[in-house]
Design a protein around this motif. Structure first.
Motif, short mmCIF file in Angstrom:
data_model
loop_
_atom_site.label_atom_id
_atom_site.label_comp_id
_atom_site.label_asym_id
_atom_site.label_seq_id
_atom_site.Cartn_x
_atom_site.Cartn_y
_atom_site.Cartn_z
N VAL A 24 31.72 43.63 36.78
CA VAL A 24 32.01 44.16 38.12
C VAL A 24 30.76 44.83 38.69
CG1 VAL A 24 33.32 45.89 39.40
CG2 VAL A 24 34.48 44.44 37.73
N GLY A 25 30.02 45.55 37.86
CA GLY A 25 28.80 46.18 38.32
C GLY A 25 27.77 45.17 38.78
N LEU A 26 27.67 44.05 38.08
CA LEU A 26 26.73 43.00 38.48
C LEU A 26 27.15 42.34 39.78
CD1 LEU A 26 26.12 41.45 34.96
CD2 LEU A 26 24.36 42.50 36.40
N LEU A 27 28.46 42.19 39.98
CA LEU A 27 28.94 41.61 41.24
C LEU A 27 28.65 42.53 42.41
CD1 LEU A 27 32.41 40.20 40.11
CD2 LEU A 27 30.33 38.90 40.53
N ARG A 28 28.74 43.83 42.19
CA ARG A 28 28.50 44.80 43.26
C ARG A 28 27.02 45.06 43.48
NH1 ARG A 28 33.25 49.15 41.50
NH2 ARG A 28 35.01 47.90 42.28
N ARG A 29 26.21 44.71 42.49
CA ARG A 29 24.79 44.99 42.56
C ARG A 29 24.12 44.10 43.61
NH1 ARG A 29 20.12 43.24 40.89
NH2 ARG A 29 18.55 44.77 40.22
N ALA A 30 23.34 44.70 44.48
CA ALA A 30 22.59 43.96 45.50
C ALA A 30 23.50 43.01 46.27
CB ALA A 30 21.44 43.18 44.85
N ALA A 31 24.71 43.46 46.56
CA ALA A 31 25.65 42.66 47.35
C ALA A 31 25.65 43.19 48.78
CB ALA A 31 27.04 42.75 46.75
N PRO A 32 25.34 42.35 49.76
CA PRO A 32 25.25 42.84 51.14
C PRO A 32 26.59 43.27 51.73
CG PRO A 32 24.99 40.45 51.05
CD PRO A 32 25.00 40.94 49.63
N GLY A 33 27.69 42.74 51.21
CA GLY A 33 29.01 43.10 51.74
C GLY A 33 29.80 43.92 50.75
N GLU A 34 30.98 44.36 51.16
CA GLU A 34 31.85 45.14 50.30
C GLU A 34 32.45 44.24 49.23
OE1 GLU A 34 35.87 47.95 50.52
OE2 GLU A 34 35.08 46.99 52.32
N VAL A 35 32.39 44.69 47.97
CA VAL A 35 32.94 43.95 46.86
C VAL A 35 34.19 44.68 46.37
CG1 VAL A 35 32.57 43.13 44.50
CG2 VAL A 35 30.71 43.02 46.17
N LYS A 36 35.34 44.02 46.49
CA LYS A 36 36.61 44.65 46.14
C LYS A 36 37.06 44.34 44.72
CE LYS A 36 38.27 44.57 50.94
NZ LYS A 36 39.36 44.08 51.84
N VAL A 37 36.30 43.51 44.01
CA VAL A 37 36.70 43.14 42.65
C VAL A 37 36.79 44.37 41.77
CG1 VAL A 37 36.06 41.86 40.57
CG2 VAL A 37 35.71 40.83 42.82
N ALA A 38 37.90 44.51 41.05
CA ALA A 38 38.10 45.60 40.10
C ALA A 38 38.16 45.03 38.69
CB ALA A 38 39.39 46.36 40.43
N GLU A 39 38.16 45.90 37.71
CA GLU A 39 38.18 45.46 36.31
C GLU A 39 39.38 44.56 36.02
OE1 GLU A 39 37.70 48.69 33.53
OE2 GLU A 39 36.46 49.76 34.97
N GLY A 40 40.51 44.85 36.63
CA GLY A 40 41.71 44.06 36.39
C GLY A 40 41.66 42.67 36.96
N ASP A 41 40.63 42.38 37.76
CA ASP A 41 40.46 41.04 38.32
C ASP A 41 39.56 40.17 37.45
OD1 ASP A 41 41.95 41.64 40.68
OD2 ASP A 41 40.21 42.73 41.45
N VAL A 42 39.06 40.72 36.35
CA VAL A 42 38.17 40.00 35.44
C VAL A 42 38.93 39.68 34.16
CG1 VAL A 42 36.01 40.05 34.14
CG2 VAL A 42 36.15 41.18 36.38
N PHE A 43 38.99 38.40 33.80
CA PHE A 43 39.70 37.95 32.60
C PHE A 43 38.68 37.31 31.66
CE2 PHE A 43 42.58 37.99 36.15
CZ PHE A 43 43.75 38.55 35.65
N LEU A 44 38.79 37.61 30.38
CA LEU A 44 37.86 37.11 29.38
C LEU A 44 38.53 36.07 28.49
CD1 LEU A 44 36.26 40.53 28.34
CD2 LEU A 44 35.34 38.84 29.96
N ALA A 45 37.77 35.07 28.09
CA ALA A 45 38.27 33.98 27.24
C ALA A 45 37.24 33.72 26.15
CB ALA A 45 38.50 32.72 28.08
N PRO A 46 37.65 33.07 25.05
CA PRO A 46 36.72 32.89 23.93
C PRO A 46 35.55 31.96 24.20
CG PRO A 46 38.79 31.75 23.50
CD PRO A 46 39.00 32.59 24.72
N THR A 47 35.65 31.09 25.21
CA THR A 47 34.55 30.20 25.59
C THR A 47 34.60 29.97 27.09
OG1 THR A 47 35.85 28.16 25.38
CG2 THR A 47 34.73 28.94 23.38
N GLY A 48 33.52 29.40 27.62
CA GLY A 48 33.53 29.05 29.03
C GLY A 48 34.58 28.01 29.36
N MET A 49 34.75 27.02 28.47
CA MET A 49 35.76 25.99 28.72
C MET A 49 37.17 26.56 28.61
SD MET A 49 34.60 23.24 29.89
CE MET A 49 36.26 22.60 29.97
N ALA A 50 37.38 27.54 27.75
CA ALA A 50 38.70 28.19 27.68
C ALA A 50 39.00 28.90 28.99
CB ALA A 50 38.75 29.17 26.51
#
Length: 554
Positions: free
Chosen positions: A199-225
């Motif tokens: 989330v910090g990287l998404l908000r970093r150097a972003a010209p607009g407002e970033v509303k993404v919160a931690e609960g909007d980020v989902f983790l999986a064991p691989t990129g294909m997963a």
């Protein structure tokens, strides 16, 4: 500077080698074909592997322990998972019309078992070893398999393994609710820290407002997963074909093509592509049909072209479909696709990790998307944790220097691409290099730069670590490949440079598909470079020597 020298033995990984490394060095133009085709002479020499290619290397001890506990015969193989969805995925894959006749399983040949190892419930797909190719795709395409660290941990509980009485077969209903309830995996502190970092990287150097919160980020064991989870979740609320734009990773291609909705592909990324897409959407709308979502990589692998995402956003708003962007190649630090994407997927295994010793994928939902109220409840209710805590801890550690490494990766890849460009046609009419594929040297550069993040005092965005080179002939490409002192094998974003004749590796045994991919720019004469952290001078001197070998073939 002196050219790079490779001391890594055949089948071993980039140093430092360990039980969880995910690269392997397989020099020789024809050798990687042998790996692709399952040549035992090649496979027997591998001491490391990209884990999504197979569970029988770093995780083999756990696989063997399960095999013994279940009392399977030597002619039977197995695949272990944490998610019970693996059973229905195995049925879909093993019985599919896309399997070759000699690999396709009869329904009675597929068996399902459940084993408790301590507090973790493991779902085991059992199959005839002779037809392993008819099943392995659920490990490779879907990416759900247990990680090497989790395998290592579960092996400690070998003496406490308990085989449940439940058994299933390929001709039975083994959907959720029909099998013993899953335990999934406990999250650790590192899971939350990773979400906060993203989330910090998404908000970093972003010209607009970033509303993404931690609960909007989902983790999986691989990129294909991550892509599989996304595909299933969106498919629940938008069951329809997936539209794919440009060149994409071959496992993503197979996943969508063989899925229930199928795939519609627009491969030629040029000014007319978005217009052709609009014509298609008009027909679908007139006949009362929709698309599930539009999927693309930004930029694409391995051609490094960039779709006009801002224009595509206009079509998405007009026709009401979500845009899913895989930003793995561009990476969080270089590009900001959130203003135009409804969902972002990334393979964190690559430059975010950087050290080729852990795998992970992420899904990011954009709260500003009109589709968010529809898809978000599906994600939160259906996505359960199967990303192991020790893997999360390792990834958190690796990604702590993500920006520092990315600066070097950007610098090195640009330097190498610039060198190749200066030594290509038409600057040198007799050059064996016909084209450099890297954002600054493509016709779609403006599409990429339109979404680059602004520079800051501590980081200047670039074009990522991946580039490809087209050679005039296969003989020249082969000569360069054999001569260049880089590690040979798949992966990108690692600390040392790798090169691979990628298209021949992934499409070469399917002439129809290889010809089609070549028609959109993924040529068999093309080499893909995943640039590492070496000194620029070392990289340039290394390719200079190999270029001489290629020139001798012209």
């Amino acid at each position: 500077m002196p050219a790079k020298q490779i001391t890594t033995a055949f089948g071993h990984s980039i140093a430092p080698e360990g039980p969880h490394t995910i690269t392997f060095h397989v020099p020789g133009w024809d050798v990687i074909r042998g790996f692709r085709n399952g040549d035992p002479k090649v496979l027997s020499r591998l001491r490391s592997i990209y884990p999504r290619f197979g569970p029988f290397f770093e995780a083999r001890d756990f696989v063997m322990a399960l095999h013994k506990k279940l009392g399977l015969s030597p002619t039977q193989g197995l695949l272990p998972f944490i998610d019970p969805e693996c059973f229905t995925m195995a049925q879909d894959f093993a019985f599919s019309k896309y399997r070759k006749e000699e690999h396709r399983l009869a329904k009675e040949e597929l068996e399902f078992r459940v084993v408790d190892v301590g507090k973790v419930r493991v779902y085991v797909v059992v199959f005839p070893q002779a037809k392993a190719k008819g099943v392995m795709g659920i490990w490779q395409n879907q990416g759900y398999g247990v990680s090497t660290r989790l395998s290592e941990e579960l092996l400690k509980g070998e003496g406490e393994m308990k085989v449940l009485e439940w058994e299933g077969r390929g001709d039975q209903d083994v959907g959720l609710g029909k099998v013993p309830a899953p335990t999934y995996l406990e999250e650790g502190e590192a899971h939350g820290e990773l979400r906060r970092r993203i989330v910090g990287l998404l908000r970093r150097a972003a010209p607009g407002e970033v509303k993404v919160a931690e609960g909007d980020v989902f983790l999986a064991p691989t990129g294909m997963a991550a892509i599989t989870k996304l595909y299933k979740a969106v498919g629940k609320v938008r069951p329809a074909p997936v539209v794919v734009l440009g060149s994409v990773f071959h496992n993503s291609w197979h996943l969508f093509k063989e899925g229930p909705g199928g795939l519609k592909h627009f491969g030629d990324v040029n000014e007319g592509m978005v217009g052709k897409l609009e014509e298609y959407l008009e027909v679908e709308k007139a006949e009362g049909r929709q698309v599930s979502f539009v999927f693309l990589e930004f930029p694409s692998n391995p051609i490094l072209e960039s779709v006009d995402l801002k224009r595509l956003r206009g079509l998405a708003d007009k026709y009401g479909f979500p845009i899913v962007v895989d930003d793995t190649i561009g990476s969080f630090c270089n590009v900001d696709v959130l203003p135009v994407a409804d969902i972002i997927v990334s393979s964190l295994t690559k430059s975010f990790s950087g050290y080729a010793n852990v795998m992970c994928g992420s899904i990011i939902l954009n709260p500003s998307s009109a589709h968010y109220p529809l898809v978000q409840p599906t994600f939160t209710s259906t996505l359960h944790n199967i990303f192991y805590s020790r893997d999360a801890t390792q990834l958190l550690h690796n990604s702590s220097d993500y920006l520092t490494r990315s600066s070097i990766l950007n610098r090195n890849a640009l330097a190498l691409a610039t060198f190749f460009h200066a030594h290509s046609r038409p600057f040198r009419p007799t050059s064996p290099i016909t084209k450099v594929l890297y954002p600054p040297f493509t016709s779609t550069l403006s599409n990429y730069t339109a979404l680059m993040r602004p520079a800051t005092e501590d980081f200047t965005p670039g074009y990522g670590c991946l580039l490809s080179i087209d050679f005039a002939t296969e003989k020249a490409s082969r000569a360069f490949y054999e001569a260049v002192n880089f590690h040979k094998g798949p992966h990108l974003g690692a600390h040392e440079t790798l090169v691979l004749h990628f298209n021949e590796t992934v499409w070469g045994d399917d002439k129809e598909q290889a010809d089609y991919q070549a028609s959109i720019g993924a040529l068999k004469e093309q080499l893909r470079f995943a640039v590492g952290l070496e000194e620029v001078g070392v990289l340039i001197d290394t390719v200079k020597a190999a270029l001489q070998a290629a020139e001798a073939e012209e």
